[in-house]
Motif scaffolding. Structure first.
Motif, mmCIF file in Angstrom:
data_model
loop_
_atom_site.group_PDB
_atom_site.id
_atom_site.type_symbol
_atom_site.label_atom_id
_atom_site.label_comp_id
_atom_site.label_asym_id
_atom_site.label_seq_id
_atom_site.Cartn_x
_atom_site.Cartn_y
_atom_site.Cartn_z
ATOM 1 N N ARG A 375 0.830 -1.212 0.000
ATOM 2 C CA ARG A 375 0.000 0.000 0.000
ATOM 3 C C ARG A 375 0.863 1.261 0.000
ATOM 4 N N PHE A 376 1.886 1.296 0.844
ATOM 5 C CA PHE A 376 2.736 2.487 0.908
ATOM 6 C C PHE A 376 3.415 2.758 -0.434
ATOM 7 N N HIS A 377 3.807 1.704 -1.125
ATOM 8 C CA HIS A 377 4.441 1.893 -2.435
ATOM 9 C C HIS A 377 3.422 2.353 -3.475
ATOM 10 N N ALA A 378 2.261 1.702 -3.505
ATOM 11 C CA ALA A 378 1.231 2.057 -4.488
ATOM 12 C C ALA A 378 0.752 3.487 -4.312
ATOM 13 N N GLU A 379 0.688 3.952 -3.069
ATOM 14 C CA GLU A 379 0.178 5.303 -2.785
ATOM 15 C C GLU A 379 1.090 6.409 -3.280
ATOM 16 N N LEU A 380 2.296 6.090 -3.706
ATOM 17 C CA LEU A 380 3.187 7.111 -4.262
ATOM 18 C C LEU A 380 2.716 7.580 -5.637
ATOM 19 N N ALA A 381 1.780 6.871 -6.246
ATOM 20 C CA ALA A 381 1.272 7.282 -7.564
ATOM 21 C C ALA A 381 0.633 8.665 -7.493
ATOM 22 N N GLY A 382 -0.042 8.967 -6.396
ATOM 23 C CA GLY A 382 -0.671 10.279 -6.237
ATOM 24 C C GLY A 382 0.345 11.409 -6.193
#
Length: 461
Positions: A375-382
């Protein structure tokens, strides 16, 4: 002739050891690779037995050893070399009662803040500080043991991976002033939640001297908890950040050329000063440094002069112009460490930059995030989208979660193994690009930063 850092008799008195051959030392080392002529070599016993390397230390110039068994050459013999190193550190602190000591911890920025505080201390007088990131159960007592007896001010970096690690280190240092740069989701695999991280950072108050000062980030969501813990320990709290009521309130941060101008309201007084950094996190960082230097009795004039001259550290935002066919690109090296907080700050900084070409981000895995890592990695897309990044290059098994969230128009390249990203990355950079590499030593981000720097035509044979 300068007074020795330690004589054999002083070492024996501090550690309860026995002198086996007289000597004097001007430094302390635990690693034969970094032994300097005149050092005391401490033969620590761990995965490898330091006693096996006493001979190498002597060849490198060590004048004596701290050992727990008979060794060739002058030595002080003790029961336990690790406990003896701790005792030597305490003795160094006790024999320098005039020294004002500071300690810095935090989830992000503690090394950079420590280095900037050190710059101010050195400008103000006889100073001492941690080297590299010597911030653990060995590094802190080692740094203390290296402290000259006439030191006027000192600053120590203190780190942790688990609860109950900072308390003994703070009690070794006995700081007059402490700073917690910020608290975020770091080392979560070792804690139930982020509050556990905050409480572990608050352990830095456990060793604070009576009447000490705690410098805290007013913008951090754990500020109230940390403030309460600091006051419980008898500390006076000074705060920094954009929050209303902060002791040092950030009112502006303007990037200008190769640096920035920081605007602050310090106890109601408006101040503006230049720094050499362009990263937005250096707005609050510089205020933290300013308050720490004040707490350690450094004049504001000296503090501002030090901040204005402080250069970035390799791997922590240092910039390099890399000449390639057709022009050049700017390399921003943030390869030393990474977590969700520092990643977002780095992306915000990249987004604020004016660029002639593209904004390119190169990211490697964030480590020690536990089960929430995907989740922490995926949330960097924003943050990547908000920073208007043009091309994204990713390396590492965890970064696959982010790669899958990116639109194809931003996908520059992905590799599960960091080294395998090198070819596509170095072949993709263009003149005018600003390329930021953000990651950590553990995920080998430095490999990619070095590969990009090596493209410089001026450094090729």
């Amino acid at each position: 002739m300068p007074e020795a850092l330690w004589t054999a008799d002083e070492i024996a008195a501090a550690t309860g050891g026995t002198v086996a051959g007289d000597f004097a030392a001007n430094g302390v080392s635990i690693d034969t690779r970094s032994v300097e002529p005149g050092d005391l070599f401490v033969a620590l016993v761990g995965a490898r037995d330091g006693h096996d390397f006493v001979g190498d230390a002597r060849i490198a110039g060590a004048t004596g050893a701290l050992a727990s068994k008979s060794v060739a050459g002058p030595a002080v013999i003790v029961a336990d070399t690790f406990k003896a190193l701790e005792a030597l550190g305490v003795a160094a602190r006790e024999r320098a009662p005039q020294c004002r000591r500071g300690a810095v911890t935090g989830s992000v920025g503690k090394t950079s803040v420590t280095r900037a505080v050190e710059a101010g201390l050195r400008l103000a007088g006889k100073a001492h500080a941690s080297v590299k990131s010597y911030n653990n159960h060995i590094g802190v007592p080692l740094t203390l043991a290296r402290m000259p007896r006439d030191t006027e001010r000192a600053v120590f970096e203190i780190g942790m991976n688990h609860a109950d690690e900072i308390t003994p280190l703070s009690q070794f240092v006995r700081p007059h002033a402490v700073a917690i740069t910020t608290v975020g989701p770091v080392h979560l695999e070792n804690f139930e939640n982020e509050e556990g991280v905050a409480r572990a950072k608050a352990e830095i108050f456990d060793g604070i001297e009576p009447g000490g000062i705690a410098v805290l980030n007013a913008d951090n969501k754990w500020f109230d908890l940390l403030k309460a813990e600091a006051e419980k320990a008898g500390a006076t709290v000074w705060s920094f950040g954009e929050a209303a009521g902060a002791t040092a309130r950030l009112t502006g941060f303007a990037v200008e050329g190769e640096g920035a101008t920081v605007s602050v309201e310090l106890r109601g007084e408006a101040i503006r000063f230049p720094i050499l950094q362009t990263g937005v996190h250096w707005g609050p960082n510089s205020l933290c440094v300013l308050l720490m230097l004040e707490a350690l009795d450094v004049s504001r004039e000296t503090a501002l002069a030090a901040l204005g001259a402080f250069a970035l550290i390799e791997g922590r935002g240092a910039e390099k112009t890399v000449r390639i066919p057709g022009g050049s690109f700017t390399l921003v090296d943030e390869s030393y460490n990474a977590n969700p907080v520092s990643m977002q700050a780095a992306l915000k900084t990249l987004g604020a930059r004016k660029v002639a070409g593209r904004r390119v981000i190169v990211l490697t895995d964030m480590l020690e995030l536990g089960e929430d890592s995907p989740r922490f990695h995926a949330e960097l897309a924003g943050p990547i989208a908000r920073a208007n990044v043009d091309a994204v290059f990713l390396a590492g098994v965890h970064m696959k979660s982010l790669w899958e969230q990116l639109p194809p128009t931003r996908q520059g390249g992905y590799a599960e193994v960091t080294e395998k990203l090198t070819s596509s990355l170095t072949g993709a950079v263009q003149p005018g690009d600003v390329v930021m590499v953000k990651g950590s030593n553990g995920s080998k981000a430095g490999v990619l930063a070095k590969a990009l720097a090596a493209l410089d035509l001026g450094e090729q044979g």
